[in-house]
Design a protein around this motif. Structure first.
Motif, PDB file in Angstrom:
ATOM      1  N   SER A 342       0.821  -1.208   0.000  1.00  0.00           N
ATOM      2  CA  SER A 342       0.000   0.000   0.000  1.00  0.00           C
ATOM      3  C   SER A 342       0.857   1.261   0.000  1.00  0.00           C
ATOM      4  O   SER A 342       0.460   2.289  -0.541  1.00  0.00           O
ATOM      5  CB  SER A 342      -0.955  -0.001   1.197  1.00  0.00           C
ATOM      6  N   MET A 343       2.056   1.204   0.594  1.00  0.00           N
ATOM      7  CA  MET A 343       2.990   2.325   0.506  1.00  0.00           C
ATOM      8  C   MET A 343       3.361   2.591  -0.953  1.00  0.00           C
ATOM      9  O   MET A 343       3.345   3.732  -1.422  1.00  0.00           O
ATOM     10  CB  MET A 343       4.254   2.023   1.306  1.00  0.00           C
ATOM     11  N   LYS A 344       3.688   1.531  -1.669  1.00  0.00           N
ATOM     12  CA  LYS A 344       4.081   1.685  -3.071  1.00  0.00           C
ATOM     13  C   LYS A 344       2.915   2.175  -3.921  1.00  0.00           C
ATOM     14  O   LYS A 344       3.094   3.000  -4.819  1.00  0.00           O
ATOM     15  CB  LYS A 344       4.629   0.354  -3.604  1.00  0.00           C
ATOM     16  N   ALA A 345       1.703   1.681  -3.621  1.00  0.00           N
ATOM     17  CA  ALA A 345       0.526   2.155  -4.356  1.00  0.00           C
ATOM     18  C   ALA A 345       0.311   3.643  -4.122  1.00  0.00           C
ATOM     19  O   ALA A 345      -0.030   4.396  -5.055  1.00  0.00           O
ATOM     20  CB  ALA A 345      -0.709   1.361  -3.920  1.00  0.00           C
ATOM     21  N   ALA A 346       0.486   4.097  -2.880  1.00  0.00           N
ATOM     22  CA  ALA A 346       0.315   5.519  -2.572  1.00  0.00           C
ATOM     23  C   ALA A 346       1.385   6.357  -3.266  1.00  0.00           C
ATOM     24  O   ALA A 346       1.097   7.463  -3.758  1.00  0.00           O
ATOM     25  CB  ALA A 346       0.367   5.727  -1.063  1.00  0.00           C
ATOM     26  N   GLU A 378      13.126  -0.930   1.268  1.00  0.00           N
ATOM     27  CA  GLU A 378      12.588  -1.102  -0.085  1.00  0.00           C
ATOM     28  C   GLU A 378      11.588  -0.008  -0.435  1.00  0.00           C
ATOM     29  O   GLU A 378      11.552   0.477  -1.581  1.00  0.00           O
ATOM     30  CB  GLU A 378      11.928  -2.478  -0.216  1.00  0.00           C
ATOM     31  N   VAL A 379      10.758   0.388   0.532  1.00  0.00           N
ATOM     32  CA  VAL A 379       9.803   1.462   0.283  1.00  0.00           C
ATOM     33  C   VAL A 379      10.538   2.766  -0.022  1.00  0.00           C
ATOM     34  O   VAL A 379      10.165   3.516  -0.936  1.00  0.00           O
ATOM     35  CB  VAL A 379       8.852   1.637   1.482  1.00  0.00           C
ATOM     36  N   ALA A 380      11.610   3.039   0.708  1.00  0.00           N
ATOM     37  CA  ALA A 380      12.392   4.247   0.456  1.00  0.00           C
ATOM     38  C   ALA A 380      13.038   4.205  -0.926  1.00  0.00           C
ATOM     39  O   ALA A 380      13.095   5.223  -1.636  1.00  0.00           O
ATOM     40  CB  ALA A 380      13.450   4.415   1.540  1.00  0.00           C
ATOM     41  N   GLN A 381      13.533   3.037  -1.312  1.00  0.00           N
ATOM     42  CA  GLN A 381      14.106   2.891  -2.649  1.00  0.00           C
ATOM     43  C   GLN A 381      13.051   3.162  -3.719  1.00  0.00           C
ATOM     44  O   GLN A 381      13.324   3.808  -4.745  1.00  0.00           O
ATOM     45  CB  GLN A 381      14.681   1.477  -2.812  1.00  0.00           C
ATOM     46  N   TYR A 382      11.826   2.690  -3.463  1.00  0.00           N
ATOM     47  CA  TYR A 382      10.728   2.925  -4.414  1.00  0.00           C
ATOM     48  C   TYR A 382      10.395   4.412  -4.485  1.00  0.00           C
ATOM     49  O   TYR A 382      10.148   4.949  -5.565  1.00  0.00           O
ATOM     50  CB  TYR A 382       9.508   2.118  -3.978  1.00  0.00           C
ATOM     51  N   ALA A 383      10.414   5.074  -3.323  1.00  0.00           N
ATOM     52  CA  ALA A 383      10.145   6.512  -3.295  1.00  0.00           C
ATOM     53  C   ALA A 383      11.177   7.267  -4.128  1.00  0.00           C
ATOM     54  O   ALA A 383      10.845   8.231  -4.840  1.00  0.00           O
ATOM     55  CB  ALA A 383      10.147   7.010  -1.854  1.00  0.00           C
ATOM     56  N   LYS A 384      12.421   6.850  -4.057  1.00  0.00           N
ATOM     57  CA  LYS A 384      13.482   7.494  -4.839  1.00  0.00           C
ATOM     58  C   LYS A 384      13.245   7.300  -6.336  1.00  0.00           C
ATOM     59  O   LYS A 384      13.340   8.251  -7.126  1.00  0.00           O
ATOM     60  CB  LYS A 384      14.834   6.927  -4.434  1.00  0.00           C
ATOM     61  N   VAL A 385      12.904   6.066  -6.720  1.00  0.00           N
ATOM     62  CA  VAL A 385      12.643   5.763  -8.130  1.00  0.00           C
ATOM     63  C   VAL A 385      11.466   6.587  -8.655  1.00  0.00           C
ATOM     64  O   VAL A 385      11.469   7.036  -9.810  1.00  0.00           O
ATOM     65  CB  VAL A 385      12.372   4.246  -8.310  1.00  0.00           C
ATOM     66  N   LYS A 386      10.469   6.803  -7.788  1.00  0.00           N
ATOM     67  CA  LYS A 386       9.264   7.534  -8.193  1.00  0.00           C
ATOM     68  C   LYS A 386       9.458   9.057  -8.181  1.00  0.00           C
ATOM     69  O   LYS A 386       8.522   9.803  -8.448  1.00  0.00           O
ATOM     70  CB  LYS A 386       8.090   7.153  -7.292  1.00  0.00           C
ATOM     71  N   GLY A 387      10.661   9.504  -7.867  1.00  0.00           N
ATOM     72  CA  GLY A 387      10.953  10.919  -7.975  1.00  0.00           C
ATOM     73  C   GLY A 387      10.471  11.773  -6.823  1.00  0.00           C
ATOM     74  O   GLY A 387      10.204  12.974  -7.008  1.00  0.00           O
ATOM     75  N   ILE A 388      10.374  11.199  -5.632  1.00  0.00           N
ATOM     76  CA  ILE A 388       9.985  11.986  -4.460  1.00  0.00           C
ATOM     77  C   ILE A 388      11.088  13.019  -4.185  1.00  0.00           C
ATOM     78  O   ILE A 388      12.264  12.682  -4.077  1.00  0.00           O
ATOM     79  CB  ILE A 388       9.763  11.079  -3.233  1.00  0.00           C
ATOM     80  N   ASP A 389      10.685  14.284  -4.055  1.00  0.00           N
ATOM     81  CA  ASP A 389      11.655  15.363  -3.868  1.00  0.00           C
ATOM     82  C   ASP A 389      12.151  15.469  -2.435  1.00  0.00           C
ATOM     83  O   ASP A 389      13.281  15.900  -2.195  1.00  0.00           O
ATOM     84  CB  ASP A 389      11.028  16.699  -4.292  1.00  0.00           C
ATOM     85  N   LEU A 390      11.299  15.111  -1.476  1.00  0.00           N
ATOM     86  CA  LEU A 390      11.683  15.181  -0.073  1.00  0.00           C
ATOM     87  C   LEU A 390      11.000  14.042   0.676  1.00  0.00           C
ATOM     88  O   LEU A 390       9.777  13.911   0.626  1.00  0.00           O
ATOM     89  CB  LEU A 390      11.269  16.528   0.531  1.00  0.00           C
ATOM     90  N   LEU A 391      11.793  13.224   1.356  1.00  0.00           N
ATOM     91  CA  LEU A 391      11.251  12.138   2.173  1.00  0.00           C
ATOM     92  C   LEU A 391      11.424  12.504   3.637  1.00  0.00           C
ATOM     93  O   LEU A 391      12.546  12.726   4.107  1.00  0.00           O
ATOM     94  CB  LEU A 391      11.964  10.813   1.869  1.00  0.00           C
TER      95      LEU A 391
END
Length: 456
Positions: A342-346, A378-391
């Motif tokens: 669900s994290m990746k879906a969001a 893994e969720v953080a890696q996905y966030a990076k791939v998806k172009g999140i500007d700030l985590l």
């Protein structure tokens, strides 16, 4: 509730009569004295931090005609003269047994929904899709466990055509007991992920637990599953019909898919007919949830145009991918729960939001067991791939998020919600998009509420 007599209740719960007040009219059932009204049945549940058996006098005073107890913690003379009392060995089991008996007297079709993620969204979509053609009941909030589901059963009567009931679990045997009560005519399994893997150890055990929803199936029952899920794509059953949905060669497949920040659009191809749907929810994962709902509707012989009309009246449960557009920035409120899927879906939904900066505020995902660090990374890696500007992260797995995101200039970690809120309030810019998501116990709605106050 008027379907039940005093004698039937005694038999269903295998109880002994402690007091027979000869006033046996029942309009509702409650396990909470705050919700008791005239002509109620009160079931006195006992837990680690509470004991409903201590509140029988209060239940009687508020109008309970019947109390089902496992302890006599009251004086008979303190009860009103219209209150009967039945004594049982275990009130939680009595609640389940009575709900099972009550269900047997109903003519309502039951659709049971389970899965690692997407249960509530699929429940909302299914209930909406059916609603223009038939009278539908759906599970309220998160009443999906061995206490909540029986309470939902007791809210039913034969004025309803269909009830869409959510079934949750954290271990083997729980769905079995829920299915024994609800006896679903149609079952839906949304997916098999890793939620509750701390208890169940393997995804194969999670599949086994979810498949318990079919334990009381007969040949005319139908199981609908997400064929895009690796474990569900290969299942077979001897005792019921299986319908699969997905994007490939399944029984109901979605083609010509479009998604944006406010809706999904796709064509359903069932091998005979093709029909275009436009649904006001974000996320590619909701195409699969919608297909599950549509398949259930077609099994119940609801025409496509009726399903589309119903979905137009979709009412979604709060804190689940709720997109809140304010004057300054956009919030995606997905605080209700969290798992890696669900994290990746969001995060996928975040990619469709129109914003100058995309910020993800993520917290702990619970019940992931010994590999929790790995899944947060893994969720953080996905966030990076998806172009999140700030985590921005809060909780015990900040280090895992940091390692996975691998960009200290765009990463901020905090150990409590207040500090995270202070940072966000001082650093949000106009036209930012902010995703807020964590497991329910993190109480991230506090962050959402503070952001809303800054967004007026």
């Amino acid at each position: 509730m008027e379907l039940l007599s005093f004698e039937e209740i005694i038999g269903a719960v295998n109880g002994k009569v402690h007091i027979n007040a000869n006033n046996h009219k029942y309009n509702n059932l409650s396990t909470d004295t705050r919700k008791i009204c005239n002509h109620s049945i009160f079931v006195a549940l006992k837990g680690q931090n509470f004991n409903g058996n201590d509140y029988i006098k209060e239940a009687s005073e508020k109008g309970a005609n019947l109390c089902i107890v496992e302890e006599i913690n009251f004086k008979d003379e303190d009860l009103k003269k219209n209150t009967s009392v039945i004594l049982v060995e275990d009130t939680k089991k009595a609640l389940l047994d009575l709900a099972e008996y009550y269900r047997s007297k109903l003519k309502v079709k039951i659709i049971g929904i389970t899965g690692s993620t997407g249960k509530t969204s699929t429940k909302d979509l299914t209930a909406a899709a059916l609603s223009s053609e038939i009278k539908v009941f759906k599970t309220k909030g998160n009443f999906n466990n061995e206490i909540g589901l029986p309470l939902m059963i007791f809210e039913l009567d034969n004025s309803y055509d269909v009830a869409v009931l959510e079934m949750g679990m954290s271990n083997l045997g729980e769905i079995h007991r829920l299915a024994k009560v609800a006896r679903p005519d149609i079952a839906i399994i949304t997916n098999i992920g890793i939620s509750h893997i701390e208890n169940l150890k393997t995804r194969e055990n999670i599949l086994k637990a979810k498949m318990e929803i079919t334990d009381f199936f007969k040949k005319d029952n139908v199981l609908i599953v997400n064929g895009e899920n690796d474990l569900l794509s290969t299942i077979s059953a001897k005792d019921c019909k299986i319908i699969k949905i997905g994007f490939g060669e399944e029984d109901f497949r979605a083609i010509n898919v479009l998604t944006d920040e406010g809706h999904i659009e796709f064509t359903v191809d069932d091998g005979v007919e093709k029909e275009r749907f436009n649904i006001p929810v974000p996320g590619k994962h909701n195409i699969l949830n919608s297909l599950l709902a549509i398949a259930a509707g077609r099994i119940l012989k609801v025409e496509y145009d009726k399903l589309k009309n119903g979905i137009r009246n979709l009412s979604v449960t709060s804190m689940r991918l709720d997109i809140i557009k304010g004057k300054r920035f956009t919030i995606i409120d997905d605080c209700y729960n969290a798992s890696p899927d669900s994290m990746k879906a969001a995060l996928d939904v975040m990619t469709t939001i129109k914003a100058d900066r995309k910020i993800a505020v993520l917290g702990t995902m619970k019940e992931l067991g010994v590999e929790s660090y790995k899944f947060h990374k893994e969720v953080a890696q996905y966030a990076k791939v998806k172009g999140i500007d700030l985590l921005v992260t809060v909780g015990e797995f900040n280090e895992a998020y940091k390692e996975g995101f691998d960009n200290n200039n765009r990463f901020k970690e905090f150990h409590n919600i207040d500090d995270a809120c202070n940072f966000l309030e001082n650093n949000i810019k106009n036209n930012d998009g902010i995703l807020v998501k964590a497991s329910r116990s993190m109480k991230f709605e506090t962050i959402v509420n503070k952001l809303k106050a800054k967004n007026c």
